[in-house]
Design a protein around this motif. Structure first.
Motif, short mmCIF file in Angstrom:
data_model
loop_
_atom_site.label_atom_id
_atom_site.label_comp_id
_atom_site.label_asym_id
_atom_site.label_seq_id
_atom_site.Cartn_x
_atom_site.Cartn_y
_atom_site.Cartn_z
N TYR A 15 27.77 74.68 48.47
CA TYR A 15 28.54 75.11 47.30
C TYR A 15 27.71 74.94 46.03
CZ TYR A 15 32.26 75.40 43.83
OH TYR A 15 33.02 75.74 42.75
N PHE A 16 26.98 73.82 45.97
CA PHE A 16 26.13 73.56 44.81
C PHE A 16 25.09 72.52 45.19
CE2 PHE A 16 25.05 70.81 41.21
CZ PHE A 16 24.55 71.74 40.31
N GLY A 17 23.86 72.71 44.78
CA GLY A 17 22.83 71.69 44.90
C GLY A 17 22.33 71.51 46.32
N GLY A 18 21.50 70.49 46.48
CA GLY A 18 20.87 70.21 47.77
C GLY A 18 21.81 69.54 48.75
N LEU A 19 21.48 69.69 50.02
CA LEU A 19 22.18 68.98 51.09
C LEU A 19 21.36 67.77 51.50
CD1 LEU A 19 23.48 71.94 53.29
CD2 LEU A 19 24.80 70.50 51.74
#
Length: 219
Positions: A67-71
């Motif tokens: 959804y947003f940013g790194g995992l």
């Protein structure tokens, strides 16, 4: 050799499915990458004598965007039907392997999710019987542990079959999939929680402050 990120971003976590036929990787550029490593390109388990060497080369199945940013973390359910992925969007995404799609999101952390884990199977459970629901836990930079339950009732799983193998799958909108609330949210550490072990009788957490805590698990 498998390439998880086209941009060269770091791989932050990897996990094999329980039967060893699939591999998932989380990346710092926000991708959950799925491969078949011990079966055909549909992701089904390998027949006897097949594998990732020789004729049975690994196959890229899908790359799902966060959804947003790194995992930062990934985990498989014990039946191999679902995965969890968490990271810099403060969410835990529940992913259907069959659909190659996010089917629910868990919202309860106030900072990055560092580790996720499904509840282990009870000793008396039949090996081939799928669980009625999937219980899991998550820990994060907010120093908390959250407990969750996901029931595969079809909500959020409409929309047809899986995408073609190798497809890039965009993240669904925030309100396009069910939102799970935590069953419990417990402050455990004063510093970010970096790791979680979810055992049948005990749970263990480790934090950036150098402490490991052991406590009886929630039944």
């Amino acid at each position: 050799m498998l390439r998880a990120s086209e941009s060269g971003a770091a791989v932050t976590a990897i996990a094999f499915s329980p039967d060893g036929s699939r591999l998932a990787a989380a990346t710092a550029d926000g991708m959950l990458v799925l491969w078949s490593v011990g079966g055909d390109c549909s992701g089904r388990p390998a027949a006897e004598g097949e594998g990732s060497s020789g004729e049975g080369e690994p196959q890229l199945l899908a790359r799902l965007a966060s959804y947003f940013g790194g995992l930062l973390c990934v985990a498989w359910a014990r039946d191999g039907a679902y995965l969890l992925a968490g990271g810099e969007d403060d969410l835990v995404s529940v992913v259907s392997f069959e659909r190659r799609a996010v089917v629910a999101r868990a919202q309860g952390h106030s900072s990055w999710v560092h580790h996720v884990a499904f509840e282990p199977a009870p000793l008396q459970e039949g090996k081939d019987r799928p669980p009625a629901s999937h219980a899991f836990a998550s820990v994060g930079a907010d120093g908390r542990i959250c407990f969750w339950e996901f029931r595969a009732d079809g909500k959020g799983e409409d929309g047809g079959g899986p995408p073609p193998n190798g497809a890039d799958v965009p993240s669904p909108g925030f309100r396009e999939v069910p939102l799970l609330a935590p069953l419990a949210s417990v402050p455990l550490h004063e510093r970010p929680v970096a790791a979680l072990l979810y055992g049948r009788g005990e749970m263990h957490t480790a934090c950036a402050g150098g402490f490991v805590k052991t406590f009886a698990r929630v039944s």
